[in-house]
Design a protein around this motif. Structure first.
Motif, PDB file in Angstrom:
ATOM      1  N   ALA A   8      16.856 -65.641  -3.001  1.00 15.33           N
ATOM      2  CA  ALA A   8      16.637 -67.061  -2.718  1.00 15.33           C
ATOM      3  C   ALA A   8      16.203 -67.815  -3.976  1.00 15.33           C
ATOM      4  N   ALA A   9      15.315 -67.197  -4.742  1.00 11.92           N
ATOM      5  CA  ALA A   9      14.830 -67.840  -5.967  1.00 11.92           C
ATOM      6  C   ALA A   9      15.946 -67.982  -6.994  1.00 11.92           C
ATOM      7  N   THR A  10      16.750 -66.954  -7.115  1.00 11.94           N
ATOM      8  CA  THR A  10      17.852 -66.972  -8.083  1.00 11.94           C
ATOM      9  C   THR A  10      18.844 -68.090  -7.786  1.00 11.94           C
ATOM     10  N   HIS A  11      19.083 -68.310  -6.483  1.00 13.10           N
ATOM     11  CA  HIS A  11      20.103 -69.284  -6.088  1.00 13.10           C
ATOM     12  C   HIS A  11      19.492 -70.600  -5.608  1.00 13.10           C
ATOM     13  N   HIS A  12      18.188 -70.778  -5.837  1.00 13.90           N
ATOM     14  CA  HIS A  12      17.493 -72.044  -5.593  1.00 13.90           C
ATOM     15  C   HIS A  12      17.541 -72.493  -4.131  1.00 13.90           C
ATOM     16  N   TYR A  13      17.493 -71.535  -3.219  1.00 18.03           N
ATOM     17  CA  TYR A  13      17.413 -71.894  -1.803  1.00 18.03           C
ATOM     18  C   TYR A  13      15.972 -72.265  -1.444  1.00 18.03           C
ATOM     19  N   GLN A  14      15.837 -73.224  -0.527  1.00 15.32           N
ATOM     20  CA  GLN A  14      14.517 -73.715  -0.122  1.00 15.32           C
ATOM     21  C   GLN A  14      14.175 -73.341   1.322  1.00 15.32           C
ATOM     22  N   ASN A  15      14.903 -72.434   1.918  1.00 16.79           N
ATOM     23  CA  ASN A  15      14.676 -72.043   3.313  1.00 16.79           C
ATOM     24  C   ASN A  15      13.276 -71.467   3.492  1.00 16.79           C
ATOM     25  N   SER A  16      12.766 -71.604   4.709  1.00 19.82           N
ATOM     26  CA  SER A  16      11.502 -70.955   5.060  1.00 19.82           C
ATOM     27  C   SER A  16      11.753 -69.461   5.255  1.00 19.82           C
ATOM     28  N   ILE A  17      10.977 -68.617   4.576  1.00 20.97           N
ATOM     29  CA  ILE A  17      11.180 -67.159   4.657  1.00 20.97           C
ATOM     30  C   ILE A  17       9.858 -66.482   5.012  1.00 20.97           C
ATOM     31  N   THR A  18       9.867 -65.707   6.076  1.00 19.73           N
ATOM     32  CA  THR A  18       8.703 -64.916   6.499  1.00 19.73           C
ATOM     33  C   THR A  18       9.044 -63.438   6.362  1.00 19.73           C
ATOM     34  N   ILE A  19       8.154 -62.692   5.730  1.00 22.12           N
ATOM     35  CA  ILE A  19       8.398 -61.263   5.525  1.00 22.12           C
ATOM     36  C   ILE A  19       7.510 -60.450   6.462  1.00 22.12           C
ATOM     37  N   LEU A  20       8.124 -59.593   7.265  1.00 20.23           N
ATOM     38  CA  LEU A  20       7.398 -58.659   8.127  1.00 20.23           C
ATOM     39  C   LEU A  20       7.626 -57.243   7.624  1.00 20.23           C
ATOM     40  N   GLY A  21       6.572 -56.454   7.637  1.00 16.07           N
ATOM     41  CA  GLY A  21       6.681 -55.073   7.171  1.00 16.07           C
ATOM     42  C   GLY A  21       5.310 -54.435   7.116  1.00 16.07           C
ATOM     43  N   ILE A  22       5.205 -53.324   6.425  1.00 13.30           N
ATOM     44  CA  ILE A  22       3.932 -52.612   6.325  1.00 13.30           C
ATOM     45  C   ILE A  22       3.010 -53.359   5.358  1.00 13.30           C
ATOM     46  N   GLN A  23       1.780 -53.576   5.806  1.00 10.11           N
ATOM     47  CA  GLN A  23       0.814 -54.327   5.012  1.00 10.11           C
ATOM     48  C   GLN A  23       0.451 -53.594   3.723  1.00 10.11           C
TER      49      GLN A  23
END
Length: 585
Positions: free
Chosen positions: A539-554
């Motif tokens: 997303a950063a590389t392609h300059h996207y501004q979408n909302s992104i939530t990451i779920l996984g092991i803390q």
């Protein structure tokens, strides 16, 4: 009969007994372990085999001042029961209960935390040298290591160092000719011979490394044990005691079938018979999908070889060993060797499937980079027990592989969401992929009863759309997709299985980022540096501004408990996913 064990909370109570009472205590301790493990489950055979040794060590030495290190830790149940944890031993391996392995934060008697094998000699040597530097010359340091673990490279490195030190170190070789599977290799053959011909013990590799070697002696005979331990207690410098034991001692079935009774599940405490599970049609274990599929492939492709470091049964590579014994290699507890052996095979045009538990591949990270990836050799890594593994806890969770493998150039990283995908990627890999590939899958059963379907190739670096949606999409990798499917059932949430963490399906990601404003990534690996991080980088590389939530092991070590409990703690169970999704609606 007055039960001796009922009056022993700590080794100080044990020392009040006479030597003549110790056999009775041993019988009671075995019965206690059997009765608890029969219903609560856990590792059985190893602890039964060292009951006499455990009692003798705590009886003669001043623990915890004298430091006792148990290699791996499968054998430490008796140790825990005699060191203040008898009343809560029934919580063993349960959420918020005792750990299944020695753990420094749990008890001062647990001198060193263990889970992976072959670490005890190095740790005890470090303790011994530290004591010497600090002027405590009377303190004893004891490492108990099995015949399978001592064949590991790390154990030999420690022996090599210890032999030229003046450290007050006692190494006890618990020789029962088996780890989880029967021990293998030249050292195992030597140990077998020395038990039959004691003259071989007079000139052996341990003595050549400057140790005071004694044995082999019967590890179930208190008279022999106590006599020799008393002698060694008064000797300075590096010492080595070779004892012979029987894994599963005291339970007939456990002695007869030592592989199955390493961790047998539930069984009848009186008869030892395993409690049969309900006879219902179930999806297969992922390990069996691997084991049966590699045989299927090897029957048609003579270049395929199978390699595992001491997990022949646990990985189900035993199926290939039965059919193709000359093309199947159990190299013992030697993960580094397994990886570079696979690299050697690959240079000669062979197709090595190197099956290693995810947590154990960590031990050969340098070899993965240096010997495989830099040379871009097409080794197929099959990582069993990936993700959360449950009751074995922090040392055994396979939660780092996605993060540490995606950092390596040339590496392909794939996580199948079901058994069919696992079969198909194995089929694809042996067709001639020109790079190393890691295929990671979990412990336990899958989701597909009809899994032995016709093979299909998988295009490298491609994901799939499992469900279209409106404004929110979940991106998953691997079998955690099952939790997502359950969580979004009946909703308008999109679901994509990216399948490849490396290379990412960038074509599909551009479509997803253009179509959905809210994105949620989910993985059963660490969030730090894992799949979600890869999507953020995209997303950063392609300059996207979408909302992104990451779920996984803390970003903390997950302890032991059931897989469902641990998924809930980390927010990746269906209910937790559903709560996150609802926040976007």
């Amino acid at each position: 009969m007055n039960r001796l064990l009922d009056h022993i909370e700590y080794p100080s109570d044990l020392k009040k007994l006479s030597e003549e009472q110790l056999p009775q205590l041993a019988q009671e301790l075995r019965e206690f372990i059997i009765n608890i493990v029969a219903t609560k489950q856990g590792h059985l055979g190893a602890s039964l085999g060292v009951v006499e040794l455990t009692i003798a060590l705590h009886y003669l030495f001043d623990t915890p001042h004298d430091q006792l290190v148990w290699d791996v830790g499968h054998q430490a149940y008796g140790h825990k029961i005699l060191t203040g944890r008898r009343e809560i031993f029934h919580t063993n391996r349960q959420l918020n209960g005792l750990s299944g392995f020695p753990k420094r934060s749990e008890s001062s008697y647990d001198a060193f935390g263990v889970g992976h094998s072959s670490t005890s000699i190095s740790a005890a040597l470090g303790m011994a040298i530290a004591s010497s530097l600090q002027g405590d010359l009377k303190k004893h340091h004891i490492a108990v290591i099995g015949d399978a673990s001592i064949a590991s490279g790390m154990a030999f490195e420690a022996l090599n160092h210890a032999g030229v030190s003046d450290a007050n170190l006692l190494i006890i070789l618990n020789d029962n000719a088996i780890g989880i599977d029967p021990s293998v290799g030249a050292l195992k053959e030597y140990l077998t011979k020395v038990k039959k011909d004691r003259s071989l013990a007079k000139n052996n590799i341990i003595r050549a490394l400057n140790f005071d070697y004694s044995g082999p002696i019967d590890g179930h005979n208190f008279n022999s044990l106590l006599k020799e331990l008393k002698r060694l207690k008064n000797k300075k410098g590096p010492k080595f005691l070779h004892i012979v034991t029987t894994k599963g001692k005291g339970l007939t079935q456990a002695e007869k079938d030592q592989v199955k009774y390493h961790a047998p599940g539930k069984f009848d405490a009186k008869t030892g018979e395993l409690i049969p599970k309900k006879n219902i049609v179930q999806p297969p274990k992922y390990q069996d999908v691997f084991g049966k599929t590699i045989v299927e492939l090897a029957e048609k492709n003579s270049k395929i070889v199978g390699i595992t470091p001491a997990m022949l049964t646990g990985s189900s590579l035993k199926f290939m060993m039965d059919v193709f014994p000359k093309r199947t290699f159990d190299v013992g507890i030697a993960e580094q060797h397994a990886v570079t052996l696979a690299a050697g095979f690959a240079t000669q045009g062979m197709i090595p499937f190197c099956n290693v538990y995810s947590t154990f591949l960590q031990r050969s990270y340098d070899q993965v980079i240096h010997d495989v990836a830099i040379q871009d050799l097409p080794v197929v890594f099959c990582l069993d027990r990936a993700g959360l593994v449950g009751e074995d806890g922090a040392t055994h969770h396979g939660i780092f592989d996605l993060a540490y493998l995606r950092a390596i150039p040339n590496m392909i990283v794939f996580a199948p969401r079901n058994e069919v995908e696992l079969r198909n990627i194995m089929y694809t890999a042996q067709l001639g992929i020109e790079h190393p590939i890691a295929i990671r899958y979990p412990r336990g059963r899958g989701v597909t009863v009809d899994w032995q379907q016709e093979f299909q190739t998988i295009e490298i670096g491609t994901g799939e759309c499992l469900q279209e949606g409106d404004s929110t999409a979940i991106l998953s990798v691997g079998t955690i997709a099952k939790n997502v499917t359950e969580a979004i059932q009946g909703s308008h949430i999109a679901h994509y299985d990216l399948r490849f963490v490396k290379p990412l399906d960038e074509k599909l990601l551009h479509i997803i980022f253009s179509k959905y404003q809210n994105l949620i990534t989910i993985e059963d690996g660490v969030k730090t540096g894992g799949f979600g991080s890869a999507v953020l980088e995209f997303a950063a590389t392609h300059h996207y501004q979408n909302s992104i939530t990451i779920l996984g092991i803390q970003d903390e070590f997950t302890e032991h408990g059931s897989i469902h409990e641990l998924q809930k703690i980390n927010g990746i169970d269906p209910d937790s996913i559903r709560e996150v999704v609802q926040s976007y609606q």
